[in-house]
Design a protein around this motif. Structure first.
Motif, PDB file in Angstrom:
ATOM      1  N   VAL A 119       0.957  -1.281  -0.007  1.00  0.00           N
ATOM      2  CA  VAL A 119       0.201  -0.009  -0.392  1.00  0.00           C
ATOM      3  C   VAL A 119       0.745   1.202  -0.088  1.00  0.00           C
ATOM      4  O   VAL A 119       1.924   1.556   0.890  1.00  0.00           O
ATOM      5  CB  VAL A 119      -0.820  -0.244   0.993  1.00  0.00           C
ATOM      6  N   ARG A 121       0.661   4.950   1.684  1.00  0.00           N
ATOM      7  CA  ARG A 121      -0.402   5.389   1.907  1.00  0.00           C
ATOM      8  C   ARG A 121      -0.267   6.842   1.210  1.00  0.00           C
ATOM      9  O   ARG A 121      -1.322   7.143   1.605  1.00  0.00           O
ATOM     10  CB  ARG A 121       0.510   6.024   3.191  1.00  0.00           C
ATOM     11  N   LEU A 128      -6.828   2.729  -1.778  1.00  0.00           N
ATOM     12  CA  LEU A 128      -7.849   2.295  -0.872  1.00  0.00           C
ATOM     13  C   LEU A 128      -8.373   1.221  -1.665  1.00  0.00           C
ATOM     14  O   LEU A 128      -8.577  -0.314  -1.583  1.00  0.00           O
ATOM     15  CB  LEU A 128      -8.438   3.036  -0.495  1.00  0.00           C
ATOM     16  N   LYS A 163      -7.849   2.819  10.621  1.00  0.00           N
ATOM     17  CA  LYS A 163      -7.486   3.623   9.931  1.00  0.00           C
ATOM     18  C   LYS A 163      -8.885   2.791   8.854  1.00  0.00           C
ATOM     19  O   LYS A 163      -8.504   1.291   9.358  1.00  0.00           O
ATOM     20  CB  LYS A 163      -6.469   3.612   8.494  1.00  0.00           C
ATOM     21  N   GLY A 165      -9.117   1.432   5.818  1.00  0.00           N
ATOM     22  CA  GLY A 165      -8.109   0.495   4.840  1.00  0.00           C
ATOM     23  C   GLY A 165      -9.456  -0.896   5.660  1.00  0.00           C
ATOM     24  O   GLY A 165      -9.984  -1.727   4.602  1.00  0.00           O
ATOM     25  N   ALA A 168     -12.516  -0.932   4.713  1.00  0.00           N
ATOM     26  CA  ALA A 168     -13.276  -0.978   3.215  1.00  0.00           C
ATOM     27  C   ALA A 168     -12.613  -2.985   2.757  1.00  0.00           C
ATOM     28  O   ALA A 168     -14.155  -3.048   2.115  1.00  0.00           O
ATOM     29  CB  ALA A 168     -12.007  -0.803   1.840  1.00  0.00           C
TER      30      ALA A 168
END
Length: 239
Positions: A119, A121, A128, A163, A165, A168
Protein backbone atom coordinates in the motif's frame (compact mmCIF):
# COMPACT_ATOMS: atom_id res chain seq x y z
CA UNK A 1 22.66 -7.53 30.38
CA UNK A 2 19.46 -6.56 28.53
CA UNK A 3 21.40 -4.13 26.38
CA UNK A 4 24.07 -6.72 25.52
CA UNK A 5 21.47 -9.37 24.67
CA UNK A 6 19.58 -6.86 22.55
CA UNK A 7 22.72 -5.98 20.58
CA UNK A 8 23.48 -9.64 19.98
CA UNK A 9 19.92 -10.22 18.83
CA UNK A 10 20.08 -7.27 16.40
CA UNK A 11 23.15 -8.91 14.86
CA UNK A 12 21.22 -12.21 14.73
CA UNK A 13 18.16 -10.55 13.15
CA UNK A 14 19.89 -8.66 10.37
CA UNK A 15 22.60 -11.26 9.91
CA UNK A 16 19.93 -13.91 9.30
CA UNK A 17 18.28 -11.58 6.76
CA UNK A 18 21.53 -11.32 4.82
CA UNK A 19 22.22 -15.06 5.09
CA UNK A 20 18.76 -16.06 3.88
CA UNK A 21 18.85 -13.44 1.13
CA UNK A 22 22.17 -14.69 -0.22
CA UNK A 23 21.85 -18.44 0.29
CA UNK A 24 18.15 -18.85 -0.48
CA UNK A 25 17.66 -16.13 -3.08
CA UNK A 26 17.23 -18.79 -5.83
CA UNK A 27 13.79 -19.40 -4.31
CA UNK A 28 12.78 -16.08 -5.89
CA UNK A 29 12.96 -17.82 -9.25
CA UNK A 30 10.81 -20.75 -8.12
CA UNK A 31 7.03 -21.03 -7.56
CA UNK A 32 5.27 -19.19 -4.75
CA UNK A 33 5.41 -22.01 -2.21
CA UNK A 34 9.21 -22.05 -2.17
CA UNK A 35 9.50 -18.33 -1.47
CA UNK A 36 6.84 -18.62 1.24
CA UNK A 37 8.82 -21.49 2.73
CA UNK A 38 11.86 -19.21 2.99
CA UNK A 39 9.77 -16.54 4.75
CA UNK A 40 8.48 -19.13 7.22
CA UNK A 41 11.94 -20.54 7.90
CA UNK A 42 13.34 -17.06 8.52
CA UNK A 43 10.44 -16.19 10.86
CA UNK A 44 11.15 -19.28 12.96
CA UNK A 45 14.84 -18.37 12.96
CA UNK A 46 13.93 -14.96 14.42
CA UNK A 47 11.78 -16.57 17.14
CA UNK A 48 14.61 -18.98 17.94
CA UNK A 49 16.96 -16.03 18.44
CA UNK A 50 14.44 -14.24 20.62
CA UNK A 51 14.03 -17.29 22.83
CA UNK A 52 17.68 -18.16 23.33
CA UNK A 53 19.39 -14.77 23.08
CA UNK A 54 16.85 -12.39 24.62
CA UNK A 55 14.85 -14.82 26.74
CA UNK A 56 11.62 -13.82 25.04
CA UNK A 57 9.12 -16.58 24.34
CA UNK A 58 6.16 -16.15 21.99
CA UNK A 59 2.86 -17.73 23.02
CA UNK A 60 -0.29 -18.12 20.91
CA UNK A 61 -3.73 -18.21 22.46
CA UNK A 62 -7.24 -18.57 21.08
CA UNK A 63 -6.06 -20.81 18.25
CA UNK A 64 -9.56 -22.27 18.10
CA UNK A 65 -10.53 -18.91 16.56
CA UNK A 66 -7.67 -18.91 14.04
CA UNK A 67 -9.21 -19.06 10.55
CA UNK A 68 -8.04 -21.52 7.93
CA UNK A 69 -7.85 -20.56 4.26
CA UNK A 70 -9.51 -17.42 2.88
CA UNK A 71 -10.17 -15.03 5.77
CA UNK A 72 -9.71 -11.48 7.04
CA UNK A 73 -7.55 -11.02 10.14
CA UNK A 74 -6.97 -7.65 11.86
CA UNK A 75 -4.20 -7.33 14.44
CA UNK A 76 -2.92 -4.85 16.97
CA UNK A 77 0.44 -3.46 15.80
CA UNK A 78 2.99 -2.63 18.50
CA UNK A 79 6.29 -3.50 16.85
CA UNK A 80 8.21 -5.35 14.14
CA UNK A 81 7.56 -8.75 15.73
CA UNK A 82 3.92 -8.43 14.66
CA UNK A 83 5.01 -8.51 11.00
CA UNK A 84 6.93 -11.76 11.51
CA UNK A 85 4.29 -13.66 13.48
CA UNK A 86 1.83 -14.38 10.60
CA UNK A 87 4.48 -16.50 8.87
CA UNK A 88 4.68 -18.71 11.96
CA UNK A 89 1.02 -19.17 12.79
CA UNK A 90 -0.77 -19.01 9.41
CA UNK A 91 -0.53 -21.28 6.39
CA UNK A 92 -0.08 -18.90 3.45
CA UNK A 93 -0.53 -15.39 4.84
CA UNK A 94 -0.97 -12.29 2.71
CA UNK A 95 0.07 -9.19 4.65
CA UNK A 96 -1.16 -5.69 3.91
CA UNK A 97 2.07 -3.74 4.19
CA UNK A 98 3.32 -0.23 3.54
CA UNK A 99 5.39 0.47 0.44
CA UNK A 100 8.46 1.38 2.47
CA UNK A 101 8.87 -2.26 3.56
CA UNK A 102 8.69 -3.54 -0.01
CA UNK A 103 11.98 -1.85 -0.94
CA UNK A 104 13.98 -3.50 1.85
CA UNK A 105 16.53 -6.12 0.80
CA UNK A 106 15.37 -9.70 1.49
CA UNK A 107 12.11 -8.78 3.22
CA UNK A 108 10.91 -6.69 0.30
CA UNK A 109 12.08 -9.14 -2.34
CA UNK A 110 10.21 -12.03 -0.80
CA UNK A 111 7.18 -9.88 0.01
CA UNK A 112 6.79 -9.06 -3.67
CA UNK A 113 7.46 -12.64 -4.76
CA UNK A 114 4.79 -13.96 -2.38
CA UNK A 115 2.21 -11.40 -3.56
CA UNK A 116 1.76 -9.34 -0.42
CA UNK A 117 -0.56 -6.35 -0.72
CA UNK A 118 1.69 -3.30 -0.86
CA UNK A 119 0.00 0.00 0.00
CA UNK A 120 1.23 3.45 -0.98
CA UNK A 121 -0.27 5.48 1.86
CA UNK A 122 0.30 8.75 -0.02
CA UNK A 123 -1.96 7.60 -2.85
CA UNK A 124 -5.06 7.85 -0.61
CA UNK A 125 -8.24 6.78 -2.46
CA UNK A 126 -6.32 5.08 -5.27
CA UNK A 127 -4.37 3.03 -2.74
CA UNK A 128 -7.61 1.96 -1.05
CA UNK A 129 -9.10 0.76 -4.34
CA UNK A 130 -5.93 -1.15 -5.19
CA UNK A 131 -5.85 -2.78 -1.77
CA UNK A 132 -9.46 -3.93 -2.05
CA UNK A 133 -8.95 -5.28 -5.57
CA UNK A 134 -5.82 -7.20 -4.60
CA UNK A 135 -7.50 -8.40 -1.41
CA UNK A 136 -10.28 -9.91 -3.51
CA UNK A 137 -7.69 -11.65 -5.71
CA UNK A 138 -5.68 -13.06 -2.79
CA UNK A 139 -8.80 -14.30 -1.06
CA UNK A 140 -9.87 -16.02 -4.28
CA UNK A 141 -6.58 -17.91 -4.01
CA UNK A 142 -7.65 -19.13 -0.56
CA UNK A 143 -5.20 -17.00 1.41
CA UNK A 144 -5.83 -15.27 4.76
CA UNK A 145 -5.41 -11.50 4.55
CA UNK A 146 -3.60 -10.06 7.57
CA UNK A 147 -3.96 -6.32 8.16
CA UNK A 148 -2.91 -3.88 10.87
CA UNK A 149 -5.89 -1.51 11.21
CA UNK A 150 -3.73 1.28 12.66
CA UNK A 151 -1.50 1.17 9.60
CA UNK A 152 1.72 1.59 11.54
CA UNK A 153 3.33 0.64 14.84
CA UNK A 154 1.63 2.19 17.85
CA UNK A 155 3.65 2.43 21.08
CA UNK A 156 1.94 1.10 24.18
CA UNK A 157 -0.11 3.85 25.79
CA UNK A 158 -0.74 5.79 22.58
CA UNK A 159 -4.28 6.68 21.51
CA UNK A 160 -5.63 4.09 19.01
CA UNK A 161 -6.07 5.40 15.47
CA UNK A 162 -7.84 2.82 13.32
CA UNK A 163 -7.74 3.59 9.60
CA UNK A 164 -10.56 2.92 7.08
CA UNK A 165 -8.65 0.30 5.08
CA UNK A 166 -9.80 -2.59 7.23
CA UNK A 167 -13.44 -1.48 6.89
CA UNK A 168 -13.09 -1.34 3.10
CA UNK A 169 -11.77 -4.91 3.01
CA UNK A 170 -14.44 -6.09 5.45
CA UNK A 171 -17.22 -4.59 3.35
CA UNK A 172 -15.94 -5.71 -0.04
CA UNK A 173 -14.88 -9.22 0.92
CA UNK A 174 -18.08 -9.88 2.90
CA UNK A 175 -16.25 -12.15 5.33
CA UNK A 176 -16.05 -12.28 9.11
CA UNK A 177 -13.06 -10.46 10.58
CA UNK A 178 -10.91 -12.17 13.21
CA UNK A 179 -9.25 -9.70 15.65
CA UNK A 180 -5.83 -10.40 17.17
CA UNK A 181 -4.64 -8.83 20.42
CA UNK A 182 -1.06 -8.70 21.70
CA UNK A 183 1.25 -7.36 24.40
CA UNK A 184 4.39 -7.78 22.27
CA UNK A 185 5.20 -4.07 22.43
CA UNK A 186 6.26 -4.53 26.04
CA UNK A 187 9.14 -6.74 24.92
CA UNK A 188 9.89 -5.58 21.36
CA UNK A 189 8.89 -1.89 21.41
CA UNK A 190 7.80 0.13 18.42
CA UNK A 191 11.05 2.12 18.54
CA UNK A 192 14.54 1.51 19.84
CA UNK A 193 16.75 -1.58 19.72
CA UNK A 194 16.20 -3.06 23.18
CA UNK A 195 14.36 -6.37 23.50
CA UNK A 196 13.21 -7.65 26.88
CA UNK A 197 12.76 -11.16 28.29
CA UNK A 198 9.30 -12.48 29.11
CA UNK A 199 6.33 -13.95 27.27
CA UNK A 200 4.88 -12.08 24.29
CA UNK A 201 1.31 -13.23 23.72
CA UNK A 202 -0.73 -13.17 20.51
CA UNK A 203 -4.39 -13.95 21.07
CA UNK A 204 -6.91 -14.75 18.34
CA UNK A 205 -10.33 -13.45 19.38
CA UNK A 206 -13.79 -14.64 18.27
CA UNK A 207 -14.55 -13.36 14.74
CA UNK A 208 -16.81 -10.38 14.10
CA UNK A 209 -19.74 -11.39 11.90
CA UNK A 210 -19.71 -10.29 8.27
CA UNK A 211 -22.80 -8.09 8.00
CA UNK A 212 -22.13 -5.07 10.21
CA UNK A 213 -22.24 -1.50 8.93
CA UNK A 214 -18.95 0.38 8.77
CA UNK A 215 -19.39 2.42 11.98
CA UNK A 216 -20.47 -0.45 14.25
CA UNK A 217 -17.81 -2.71 12.74
CA UNK A 218 -14.98 -0.25 13.41
CA UNK A 219 -16.21 0.37 16.95
CA UNK A 220 -16.47 -3.34 17.69
CA UNK A 221 -13.09 -4.14 16.16
CA UNK A 222 -11.32 -1.44 18.15
CA UNK A 223 -13.14 -2.37 21.34
CA UNK A 224 -12.22 -6.04 21.10
CA UNK A 225 -8.58 -5.54 20.12
CA UNK A 226 -7.86 -2.75 22.60
CA UNK A 227 -9.66 -4.41 25.52
CA UNK A 228 -7.92 -7.75 25.00
CA UNK A 229 -4.52 -6.13 24.37
CA UNK A 230 -4.80 -4.04 27.54
CA UNK A 231 -5.66 -7.18 29.51
CA UNK A 232 -2.60 -8.98 28.11
CA UNK A 233 -0.39 -6.02 28.98
CA UNK A 234 -1.68 -5.92 32.54
CA UNK A 235 -1.16 -9.66 32.99
CA UNK A 236 2.24 -9.79 31.23
CA UNK A 237 4.83 -12.26 32.40
CA UNK A 238 7.95 -10.11 32.57
CA UNK A 239 10.90 -12.17 33.70
Amino acid sequence: MTTLRSLVFVVWLYGSMVLYAVVLSPALLLPHRFAMGVCKAWARCVLFGLRWIVGLKVEFRGLEHRPVGAALIASKHQGMLDVIIPFVVLGDPCLVMKKELAVLPFFGWFALKTDMIVVDREAAAKALKTMVREGRERMADGRPIFIFPEGTRAPIGSVPDYKPGVAALYRDLARPCTPVATNAGLFWPAHGFQRHPGVAVYEFLPPIEADLKRGPFMEELERRIETASDALIQAADRR
